[in-house]
Scaffold this active site. Structure first.
Site, PDB file in Angstrom:
ATOM      1  N   GLU A 288      -2.192-149.731-120.308  1.00 40.62           N
ATOM      2  CA  GLU A 288      -2.389-150.406-121.521  1.00 40.62           C
ATOM      3  C   GLU A 288      -1.100-149.825-122.230  1.00 40.62           C
ATOM      4  O   GLU A 288      -1.129-148.676-122.747  1.00 40.62           O
ATOM      5  CB  GLU A 288      -3.752-149.588-122.034  1.00 40.62           C
ATOM      6  CG  GLU A 288      -3.698-150.867-122.919  1.00 40.62           C
ATOM      7  CD  GLU A 288      -5.229-150.713-123.448  1.00 40.62           C
ATOM      8  OE1 GLU A 288      -5.807-149.507-124.179  1.00 40.62           O
ATOM      9  OE2 GLU A 288      -5.892-151.860-123.906  1.00 40.62           O
TER      10      GLU A 288
ATOM     11  N   LYS B 155     -18.500-145.049-138.520  1.00 45.20           N
ATOM     12  CA  LYS B 155     -17.205-144.407-138.967  1.00 45.20           C
ATOM     13  C   LYS B 155     -15.195-145.221-138.277  1.00 45.20           C
ATOM     14  O   LYS B 155     -15.733-145.423-137.267  1.00 45.20           O
ATOM     15  CB  LYS B 155     -16.761-143.413-138.142  1.00 45.20           C
ATOM     16  CG  LYS B 155     -15.992-141.670-138.633  1.00 45.20           C
ATOM     17  CD  LYS B 155     -14.354-142.256-138.767  1.00 45.20           C
ATOM     18  CE  LYS B 155     -13.940-142.053-137.563  1.00 45.20           C
ATOM     19  NZ  LYS B 155     -12.334-141.991-137.403  1.00 45.20           N
TER      20      LYS B 155
ATOM     21  N   CYS C 276      -7.469-155.175-126.881  1.00 48.12           N
ATOM     22  CA  CYS C 276      -7.792-154.937-125.947  1.00 48.12           C
ATOM     23  C   CYS C 276      -7.990-155.554-124.618  1.00 48.12           C
ATOM     24  O   CYS C 276      -8.145-155.492-123.417  1.00 48.12           O
ATOM     25  CB  CYS C 276      -8.920-153.852-125.913  1.00 48.12           C
ATOM     26  SG  CYS C 276     -10.745-155.173-126.627  1.00 48.12           S
TER      27      CYS C 276
ATOM     28  N   GLU D 126     -16.573-148.959-125.289  1.00 48.00           N
ATOM     29  CA  GLU D 126     -15.361-150.442-125.407  1.00 48.00           C
ATOM     30  C   GLU D 126     -13.887-149.972-125.349  1.00 48.00           C
ATOM     31  O   GLU D 126     -13.930-149.600-126.292  1.00 48.00           O
ATOM     32  CB  GLU D 126     -15.806-151.833-126.627  1.00 48.00           C
ATOM     33  CG  GLU D 126     -17.574-152.076-126.431  1.00 48.00           C
ATOM     34  CD  GLU D 126     -17.785-152.954-125.362  1.00 48.00           C
ATOM     35  OE1 GLU D 126     -16.816-153.673-124.425  1.00 48.00           O
ATOM     36  OE2 GLU D 126     -18.779-153.469-125.773  1.00 48.00           O
TER      37      GLU D 126
END
Ligand code: NAD
Length: 478
Positions: A380, A172, A281, A247
């Site tokens: 973040e 997906k 990331c 992750e």
């Protein structure tokens, strides 16, 4: 142009015929449509994967599987330019970055293809009357939920490893960046991958993604994305008692000691946050600098920041647009919150005058000094925003570096040969770089997080192991 799902080797629209519009972040224009995948599409994709596993795909030897993946690698490499153009249009990243992603994708299939028949088990000494072998076997049908920031690379590292290990896969992609994954999946058919080994269902996370995460026919899940969605995916996986690699995000620190080789460090300190517009990331989003050199390093980084240009991906900018308007607003919102906290932006890059007006461009920003407990040091941003914080000594550097809920990557810059490994080994991070950062993508290098950055490892041989489980065989012979 309408891009369809790939289910059981056939391109198919969503079961209810619905589509999603695809807007380019470059100029905000509508340029394609993707299928708005439904839970029924996911059901059919999982069934197709199971059929492949029980049939043509499952019957292949490891060597045959590996050869197909290496053939796919060659096809991808030959189409790298075409894939790069499509990615830059769909995702907004500078063309050279898109090309690097396409080459990395080819390399993932080459790496995992060539590893397929080198993955072997163990023999365990047990009773003298018994032989015990431990076989490495695939999980079965694996689900792969991919984010928008590095679609090709993340698809490659997880699907490449899963297929090499003998799993059949259902993918997906992110609704904001599905197109290159669909193109590459078509190439997989051209390479001769049996129907159903690789299925792709596009669509919204809350429908297609959630249906995949919670599907009882899935034996293992690989998720890359935000911590919030990761939690939902892990809960869904737990209900089916299947494992999951997560992750997730990061707030990675680069530690610059007063004996660092600054000439070497400076370009990397900047590129580690600017690459992909900071939508990475493992971006080096925090600069921790020893107090004695704090101002000098901030000034030198600031000088470089002022030269940075955000612009059209095909005009060689330092960074392209953010992926969408929400992401652009999120980054601006963080800068606003920083200003409200009384933080100062010491340097900003520019948005090029010829950047298309409808695109989601943001000028890179450097803030200093930023307290460790500031929202900008802790959360973040996922944009081109770098914060600099001074530290006194090694102990404080380690405390600050490890002082967020994340733990994905870290960089240590020092010429002291004793300090370098000492500090590096104190980092609560899945990857630590000494006098470098990012090390060129690192297909061969295990990657993953601690804490809010997730768990499990992808990339490298470790990533291949994740897509297997074991069967212990005990044979009595006396
Ligand atoms: P996201 O979590 O919004 O989406 C990721 C994927 O999950 C998309 O395909 C989305 O459609 C799907 N999804 C959304 N809701 C879902 C649900 N309820 N159930 C199942 N699937 C669902 O993340 P994003 O905004 O696409 O990506 C940004 C985040 O990803 C950042 O936090 C970034 O740090 C992280 N990221 C981590 C890594 C890593 O390797 N650690 C790599 C890239 C991105």
């Amino acid at each position: 142009m309408v891009f369809q799902n790939l289910i059981g080797g056939r391109e198919r629209p969503a079961s209810d015929g619905m589509t999603l519009d695809v807007f380019s972040p470059v100029d905000g224009s509508l340029f394609a449509r993707i299928a708005a995948g439904t839970p029924q599409d996911i059901d059919e994709a999982v069934a197709a994967a199971r059929t492949a596993l029980d049939g043509a795909w499952g019957r292949l030897t490891a060597t045959e599987r590996g050869r197909l993946l290496m053939k796919l690698a060659t096809l991808i490499e030959a189409r790298a330019d075409e894939l790069a153009l499509l990615e830059s249009r769909d995702n907004g990243k500078p063309l050279r970055q898109s090309r690097a992603d396409a080459i990395a994708l080819a390399r993932y299939f080459e790496f995992y293809g060539s590893a397929a028949d080198k993955l072997h088990g163990d023999v365990i000494p047990y009773l003298n009357t018994h032989f015990v072998g431990v076989e490495r076997v695939p999980h079965g049908v694996t689900g792969h939920i991919v984010p928008w920031n590095y679609p090709m690379q993340i698809f490659g590292r997880s699907v490449g490893a899963a297929l090499a290990a003998g799993n059949a896969t259902v993918v997906k992609p992110a609704e904001d960046a599905s197109l290159t994954i669909l193109r590459v999946s078509a190439l997989a058919r051209e390479a001769g991958l049996p129907d159903g080994a690789l299925n792709v269902v596009t669509g919204l996370g809350r429908t297609a993604g959630a249906a995949l995460a919670g599907h009882p026919g899935i034996d293992f899940l690989s998720f890359t994305g935000s911590p919030e969605t990761g939690t939902a995916v892990q809960i869904a996986a737990a209900k089916n008692h299947v494992g999951v690699t997560l992750e997730l995000g990061g707030k990675s620190a680069q530690l610059v000691f007063d004996d660092a080789d600054l000439e070497r460090a400076l370009p990397t300190l900047v590129s580690a946050i600017i690459q992909n517009g900071g939508q990475t990331c493992s971006a080096g989003s925090r600069l921790l600098i020893q107090r004695g050199i704090f101002q000098d390093v901030v000034d030198a980084v600031a000088e470089r920041f002022r030269t940075l240009r955000a612009g059209h991906p095909e005009r060689e900018p330092d960074l392209g647009p953010m992926i969408n308007q929400a992401q652009q607003r999120r980054v601006m919102g963080y800068l606003e919150r920083g200003r409200n906290e009384g933080l100062s932006i010491v340097a900003e890059g520019v948005v090029c005058l010829d950047a298309p007006p409808g695109g989601y461009y943001v000028a890179p920003a450097l803030l200093a000094p930023v307290p460790h407990d500031s929202i900008l040091s802790q959360e973040e941003v996922f944009g081109p925003v770098l914060v600099a914080t001074p530290f006194e000594d090694e102990a404080e550097a380690i405390r600050l570096a490890n002082g967020t809920p994340y733990g994905l990557a870290a960089g240590v810059w020092t010429r002291d040969a004793m300090r370098a490994p000492r500090v590096a080994r104190a980092m609560r991070a899945g990857q630590v770089f000494v006098n470098c950062y990012g090390a060129g993508g690192g297909i061969e290098l295990p990657f993953g997080g601690f804490g809010r950055s997730g768990h499990g490892r992808e990339k490298g041989f470790e990533g291949l192991i994740e897509f297997t489980t074991t069967r212990t065989l005990v044979v009595a012979h006396g």
